[in-house]
Scaffold this motif. Structure first.
Motif, PDB file in Angstrom:
ATOM      1  N   ALA A  16      -8.900  -2.528   6.759  1.00 56.93           N
ATOM      2  CA  ALA A  16      -8.064  -1.334   6.639  1.00 56.93           C
ATOM      3  C   ALA A  16      -7.161  -1.421   5.423  1.00 56.93           C
ATOM      4  O   ALA A  16      -6.985  -0.444   4.680  1.00 56.93           O
ATOM      5  CB  ALA A  16      -7.235  -1.139   7.906  1.00 56.93           C
ATOM      6  N   THR A  17      -6.559  -2.596   5.196  1.00 57.07           N
ATOM      7  CA  THR A  17      -5.673  -2.768   4.043  1.00 57.07           C
ATOM      8  C   THR A  17      -6.449  -2.685   2.739  1.00 57.07           C
ATOM      9  O   THR A  17      -6.008  -2.051   1.770  1.00 57.07           O
ATOM     10  CB  THR A  17      -4.940  -4.111   4.128  1.00 57.07           C
ATOM     11  OG1 THR A  17      -4.151  -4.148   5.319  1.00 57.07           O
ATOM     12  CG2 THR A  17      -4.012  -4.311   2.934  1.00 57.07           C
TER      13      THR A  17
ATOM     14  N   THR B 252       0.821  -1.201   0.000  1.00 56.35           N
ATOM     15  CA  THR B 252       0.000   0.000   0.000  1.00 56.35           C
ATOM     16  C   THR B 252       0.865   1.266   0.000  1.00 56.35           C
ATOM     17  O   THR B 252       0.490   2.293  -0.579  1.00 56.35           O
ATOM     18  CB  THR B 252      -0.937   0.020   1.213  1.00 56.35           C
ATOM     19  OG1 THR B 252      -0.187  -0.274   2.402  1.00 56.35           O
ATOM     20  CG2 THR B 252      -2.053  -0.998   1.066  1.00 56.35           C
ATOM     21  N   GLU B 253       2.049   1.187   0.621  1.00 55.74           N
ATOM     22  CA  GLU B 253       2.965   2.335   0.592  1.00 55.74           C
ATOM     23  C   GLU B 253       3.586   2.498  -0.788  1.00 55.74           C
ATOM     24  O   GLU B 253       3.836   3.616  -1.243  1.00 55.74           O
ATOM     25  CB  GLU B 253       4.061   2.152   1.654  1.00 55.74           C
ATOM     26  CG  GLU B 253       5.116   3.262   1.679  1.00 55.74           C
ATOM     27  CD  GLU B 253       4.558   4.629   2.043  1.00 55.74           C
ATOM     28  OE1 GLU B 253       5.266   5.633   1.813  1.00 55.74           O
ATOM     29  OE2 GLU B 253       3.414   4.699   2.559  1.00 55.74           O
TER      30      GLU B 253
ATOM     31  N   ARG C  37       1.053   4.359  -2.659  1.00 58.70           N
ATOM     32  CA  ARG C  37       1.015   5.764  -2.262  1.00 58.70           C
ATOM     33  C   ARG C  37       2.163   6.537  -2.905  1.00 58.70           C
ATOM     34  O   ARG C  37       1.969   7.647  -3.427  1.00 58.70           O
ATOM     35  CB  ARG C  37       1.090   5.894  -0.740  1.00 58.70           C
ATOM     36  CG  ARG C  37       0.798   7.301  -0.225  1.00 58.70           C
ATOM     37  CD  ARG C  37       1.185   7.469   1.219  1.00 58.70           C
ATOM     38  NE  ARG C  37       2.637   7.412   1.392  1.00 58.70           N
ATOM     39  CZ  ARG C  37       3.459   8.431   1.127  1.00 58.70           C
ATOM     40  NH1 ARG C  37       2.985   9.578   0.658  1.00 58.70           N
ATOM     41  NH2 ARG C  37       4.759   8.305   1.306  1.00 58.70           N
TER      42      ARG C  37
ATOM     43  N   GLN D 246      -8.235   3.228  -1.920  1.00 59.52           N
ATOM     44  CA  GLN D 246      -7.899   4.651  -1.953  1.00 59.52           C
ATOM     45  C   GLN D 246      -6.649   4.913  -2.787  1.00 59.52           C
ATOM     46  O   GLN D 246      -6.498   5.996  -3.359  1.00 59.52           O
ATOM     47  CB  GLN D 246      -7.710   5.168  -0.524  1.00 59.52           C
ATOM     48  CG  GLN D 246      -9.001   5.189   0.284  1.00 59.52           C
ATOM     49  CD  GLN D 246      -8.777   5.458   1.761  1.00 59.52           C
ATOM     50  OE1 GLN D 246      -7.645   5.391   2.249  1.00 59.52           O
ATOM     51  NE2 GLN D 246      -9.850   5.771   2.482  1.00 59.52           N
ATOM     52  N   GLY D 247      -5.765   3.917  -2.851  1.00 59.94           N
ATOM     53  CA  GLY D 247      -4.553   4.064  -3.656  1.00 59.94           C
ATOM     54  C   GLY D 247      -4.770   3.835  -5.139  1.00 59.94           C
ATOM     55  O   GLY D 247      -3.840   3.974  -5.934  1.00 59.94           O
TER      56      GLY D 247
ATOM     57  N   ARG E 137      -9.167  -1.048   2.265  1.00 60.74           N
ATOM     58  CA  ARG E 137      -9.538   0.355   2.092  1.00 60.74           C
ATOM     59  C   ARG E 137      -8.359   1.171   1.555  1.00 60.74           C
ATOM     60  O   ARG E 137      -8.516   2.004   0.654  1.00 60.74           O
ATOM     61  CB  ARG E 137     -10.013   0.932   3.422  1.00 60.74           C
ATOM     62  CG  ARG E 137     -10.636   2.333   3.306  1.00 60.74           C
ATOM     63  CD  ARG E 137     -11.108   2.846   4.658  1.00 60.74           C
ATOM     64  NE  ARG E 137     -12.054   1.922   5.289  1.00 60.74           N
ATOM     65  CZ  ARG E 137     -11.796   1.200   6.365  1.00 60.74           C
ATOM     66  NH1 ARG E 137     -10.619   1.301   6.969  1.00 60.74           N
ATOM     67  NH2 ARG E 137     -12.706   0.392   6.867  1.00 60.74           N
ATOM     68  N   GLN E 138      -7.162   0.924   2.083  1.00 63.26           N
ATOM     69  CA  GLN E 138      -5.973   1.642   1.604  1.00 63.26           C
ATOM     70  C   GLN E 138      -5.685   1.319   0.144  1.00 63.26           C
ATOM     71  O   GLN E 138      -5.306   2.201  -0.633  1.00 63.26           O
ATOM     72  CB  GLN E 138      -4.767   1.280   2.472  1.00 63.26           C
ATOM     73  CG  GLN E 138      -4.825   1.853   3.885  1.00 63.26           C
ATOM     74  CD  GLN E 138      -3.739   1.280   4.766  1.00 63.26           C
ATOM     75  OE1 GLN E 138      -2.830   0.608   4.305  1.00 63.26           O
ATOM     76  NE2 GLN E 138      -3.837   1.550   6.072  1.00 63.26           N
ATOM     77  N   ALA E 139      -5.867   0.062  -0.226  1.00 63.89           N
ATOM     78  CA  ALA E 139      -5.653  -0.322  -1.625  1.00 63.89           C
ATOM     79  C   ALA E 139      -6.655   0.374  -2.533  1.00 63.89           C
ATOM     80  O   ALA E 139      -6.306   0.863  -3.615  1.00 63.89           O
ATOM     81  CB  ALA E 139      -5.766  -1.839  -1.768  1.00 63.89           C
TER      82      ALA E 139
END
Length: 231
Positions: A89-90, A63-64, A67, A96-97, A92-94
């Motif tokens: 959470a992961t 995920t970083e 980003r 959003q990325g 969601r981050q994916a």
């Protein structure tokens, strides 16, 4: 040809992913990365179209990587997440990325094939720079749009998917008539899978079976397209 960079810290897993990708027509693997830093470097160097990106990397999470790719002003690249991470959470981050899809390990080969074909379809829709129709936009954003194949997806036998059915439908309608072996070669599907899709179209009334008799042995079953022509 869609160029893919495989990012996974496990050499054997990366090799499996490479083989799965290269079985799908229109895709080629241009490299492999074992770490996040290597993924960033190879993305800048090789400029792939798509990353097959794991989340659990030794130096930083996938995920970083996403980003940094979005924030760094580097080459444009899409990412398909393949990971054992299944927490909200992961995911969601994916999302959003900007990940185009998220596949949870372990998975079967057909699952990855379907995601790649869906990505290929999205690129095709957006490739010409014209004004897509609402149905095209719906497909790009993952909404269900009932095409001739998808409208009967609920009635598909277990193990068949609309994405692979569209691929078989396209090749069969273009060729006019194929055997299961020929269909497998055209689509990259296994022969048994190709035959199941061909038999499905016979049941749907879009194809019919014709027997070709040779000099010896059983006659060859050939599938002739009788549905509407496709581009």
């Amino acid at each position: 040809m869609i160029r893919v960079l495989v990012v996974d810290d496990d050499f054997m897993v990366a090799q499996v992913h490479r083989k799965l990708v290269e079985r799908v027509p229109g895709f080629t693997v241009v490299g492999e990365a074992r770490t996040a830093a290597e993924a960033l470097d190879l993305t800048a160097e090789l400029r792939p179209d798509l990353l097959l990106l794991d989340i659990y990397l030794p130096d930083m999470p996938g995920t970083e990587v996403l980003r940094r790719l979005r924030a760094g002003g580097g080459p444009e690249v899409d990412a398909l997440i393949i990971t054992a991470a299944r927490d909200a959470a992961t995911v969601r981050q994916a999302l959003q990325g900007g990940a185009v899809s998220y596949v949870i390990k372990p998975f079967d080969a057909e699952t990855l094939r379907d995601r790649l074909l869906r990505y290929q379809e999205t690129r095709r829709i957006l490739a010409d720079g014209g004004a897509p129709r609402q149905t095209d936009v719906d497909r790009v954003f993952g909404r269900s749009v009932p095409s001739a194949t998808e409208s009967s997806a609920r009635d598909m036998p277990k193990g068949l998917t609309p994405e692979s059915a569209r691929l078989v439908e396209r090749e069969l309608s273009r060729a006019g008539e194929v055997s299961a072996s020929e269909c497998a070669e055209l689509t990259g599907l296994a022969r048994v899978s190709a035959r199941r899709y061909l038999e499905f179209f016979v049941q749907e009334g879009k194809a019919e079976v014709r027997l070709r008799y040779g000099t010896a042995g059983r006659p060859e079953r050939r599938f002739h397209w009788i549905g509407p022509p496709r581009a």
